[in-house]
Design an enzyme around this catalytic site. Structure first.
Site, PDB file in Angstrom:
ATOM      1  N   CYS A   1     -51.629 -39.985  -3.774  1.00 42.74           N
ATOM      2  CA  CYS A   1     -51.579 -41.323  -3.062  1.00 42.74           C
ATOM      3  C   CYS A   1     -50.299 -41.438  -2.707  1.00 42.74           C
ATOM      4  O   CYS A   1     -49.574 -40.165  -2.494  1.00 42.74           O
ATOM      5  CB  CYS A   1     -51.989 -42.689  -3.885  1.00 42.74           C
ATOM      6  SG  CYS A   1     -51.068 -42.862  -5.325  1.00 42.74           S
TER       7      CYS A   1
ATOM      8  N   THR B   1     -47.240 -42.580  -3.942  1.00 44.81           N
ATOM      9  CA  THR B   1     -46.412 -42.084  -5.072  1.00 44.81           C
ATOM     10  C   THR B   1     -47.114 -41.296  -5.893  1.00 44.81           C
ATOM     11  O   THR B   1     -46.371 -40.843  -7.010  1.00 44.81           O
ATOM     12  CB  THR B   1     -45.776 -43.573  -5.647  1.00 44.81           C
ATOM     13  OG1 THR B   1     -46.976 -44.142  -6.217  1.00 44.81           O
ATOM     14  CG2 THR B   1     -45.114 -44.267  -4.753  1.00 44.81           C
ATOM     15  N   GLY B   2     -48.311 -41.353  -6.255  1.00 42.88           N
ATOM     16  CA  GLY B   2     -49.052 -40.507  -7.282  1.00 42.88           C
ATOM     17  C   GLY B   2     -49.507 -41.861  -8.474  1.00 42.88           C
ATOM     18  O   GLY B   2     -50.312 -41.335  -9.360  1.00 42.88           O
ATOM     19  N   VAL B   3     -48.766 -42.714  -8.311  1.00 45.93           N
ATOM     20  CA  VAL B   3     -48.584 -43.714  -9.654  1.00 45.93           C
ATOM     21  C   VAL B   3     -50.104 -44.512  -9.666  1.00 45.93           C
ATOM     22  O   VAL B   3     -50.867 -44.375 -10.868  1.00 45.93           O
ATOM     23  CB  VAL B   3     -47.846 -44.805  -9.411  1.00 45.93           C
ATOM     24  CG1 VAL B   3     -47.726 -45.928 -10.518  1.00 45.93           C
ATOM     25  CG2 VAL B   3     -46.455 -44.114  -9.361  1.00 45.93           C
ATOM     26  N   GLY B   4     -50.402 -45.235  -8.525  1.00 47.90           N
ATOM     27  CA  GLY B   4     -51.765 -45.900  -8.670  1.00 47.90           C
ATOM     28  C   GLY B   4     -53.122 -45.024  -8.819  1.00 47.90           C
ATOM     29  O   GLY B   4     -54.037 -45.406  -9.657  1.00 47.90           O
TER      30      GLY B   4
ATOM     31  N   HIS C   1     -48.802 -28.704 -23.618  1.00 43.46           N
ATOM     32  CA  HIS C   1     -48.611 -29.378 -24.461  1.00 43.46           C
ATOM     33  C   HIS C   1     -49.701 -30.690 -24.684  1.00 43.46           C
ATOM     34  O   HIS C   1     -50.200 -31.238 -25.445  1.00 43.46           O
ATOM     35  CB  HIS C   1     -47.215 -30.413 -24.466  1.00 43.46           C
ATOM     36  CG  HIS C   1     -46.150 -29.316 -25.025  1.00 43.46           C
ATOM     37  ND1 HIS C   1     -44.739 -29.910 -25.187  1.00 43.46           N
ATOM     38  CD2 HIS C   1     -46.224 -27.877 -24.950  1.00 43.46           C
ATOM     39  CE1 HIS C   1     -43.989 -28.631 -25.458  1.00 43.46           C
ATOM     40  NE2 HIS C   1     -44.818 -27.628 -25.327  1.00 43.46           N
TER      41      HIS C   1
ATOM     42  N   HIS D   1     -49.960 -29.487 -30.990  1.00 45.46           N
ATOM     43  CA  HIS D   1     -50.386 -30.254 -29.833  1.00 45.46           C
ATOM     44  C   HIS D   1     -51.772 -31.009 -29.856  1.00 45.46           C
ATOM     45  O   HIS D   1     -51.935 -31.935 -29.379  1.00 45.46           O
ATOM     46  CB  HIS D   1     -50.201 -29.750 -28.507  1.00 45.46           C
ATOM     47  CG  HIS D   1     -48.647 -29.142 -28.410  1.00 45.46           C
ATOM     48  ND1 HIS D   1     -47.602 -29.905 -28.285  1.00 45.46           N
ATOM     49  CD2 HIS D   1     -48.257 -27.860 -28.397  1.00 45.46           C
ATOM     50  CE1 HIS D   1     -46.575 -29.170 -28.295  1.00 45.46           C
ATOM     51  NE2 HIS D   1     -46.988 -27.821 -28.043  1.00 45.46           N
TER      52      HIS D   1
HETATM   53  C1  RB5 Z   1     -50.486 -47.491  -0.540  1.00 39.93           C
HETATM   54  O1  RB5 Z   1     -49.641 -48.401   0.447  1.00 39.93           O
HETATM   55  C2  RB5 Z   1     -49.839 -47.115  -1.898  1.00 39.93           C
HETATM   56  O2  RB5 Z   1     -49.651 -48.257  -2.474  1.00 39.93           O
HETATM   57  C3  RB5 Z   1     -50.502 -46.041  -2.424  1.00 39.93           C
HETATM   58  O3  RB5 Z   1     -50.773 -44.963  -1.653  1.00 39.93           O
HETATM   59  C4  RB5 Z   1     -49.938 -45.501  -3.814  1.00 39.93           C
HETATM   60  O4  RB5 Z   1     -48.477 -45.178  -3.450  1.00 39.93           O
HETATM   61  C5  RB5 Z   1     -49.946 -46.525  -4.774  1.00 39.93           C
HETATM   62  O5  RB5 Z   1     -49.604 -46.279  -5.973  1.00 39.93           O
END
Ligand code: RB5
Length: 150
Positions: free
Chosen positions: A65, A67-70, A98, A133
């Site tokens: 996505c 950031t990769g976070v969501g 690990h 691990h």
């Molecule tokens: C979409 O705008 C953005 O929030 C999504 O791609 C991602 O970065 C969320 O973690």
């Protein structure tokens, strides 16, 4: 090695470039979407990829996505997933060694194509070391069992 791939609309371009690379180097994959650049929501792609990996249909997953976070948070809600959100190769490798990670998440707004390839390479080639691990990975699985009981 069969990969399950997913992205939202923001991560789609990087995913398509990685798919071209997988074609070149002969890595099998399935793209679980998104299939267009229309605005969409990352959990809708994280869940099918996560389930395909946990049920053994695919060996590993890669999610992208902005950031990769969501998309990594979403994948980690599925029991049996150990998804690393990663923007450099060292953590990608150590997460395999690990943590026995089974899904890699990256941010298309964070990493460029060449760096993404290095991260993916480490994630795919890194071997799980087990041993000390395993105790910790077992404790993670135990958390999931506790959560299931409510
Ligand atoms: C979409 O705008 C953005 O929030 C999504 O791609 C991602 O970065 C969320 O973690």
């Amino acid at each position: 090695m069969k990969l399950a791939l997913g992205s939202d609309h923001v991560g789609r371009e990087l995913k398509l470039k990685l798919m071209e690379w997988f074609d070149e180097i002969g890595i099998e994959y399935k793209d679980f979407g998104a299939y267009s650049s229309e605005r969409t929501n990352y959990p809708e792609y994280a869940v099918p990829v996560a389930k395909a990996v946990v049920n053994g249909e695919y060996d590993r997953g890669i999610l992208i996505c902005g950031t990769g976070v969501g998309i990594s948070i979403s994948a980690n809600k599925i029991h049996g997933v150990r998804c690393v959100c990663c923007s450099e190769p060292y953590s990608a490798l150590l997460s395999r060694n690990h943590n026995n990670t089974n899904i890699l998440a990256m941010g298309s707004r964070v990493v460029g194509l060449d760096l993404a390839k290095m991260i993916v390479k480490n994630f795919l080639e890194g071997e799980y070391e087990g041993g000390r691990h395993q105790v910790r990975v077992d404790e993670i699985a135990q958390i999931e069992k506790t959560q299931s009981l409510g």
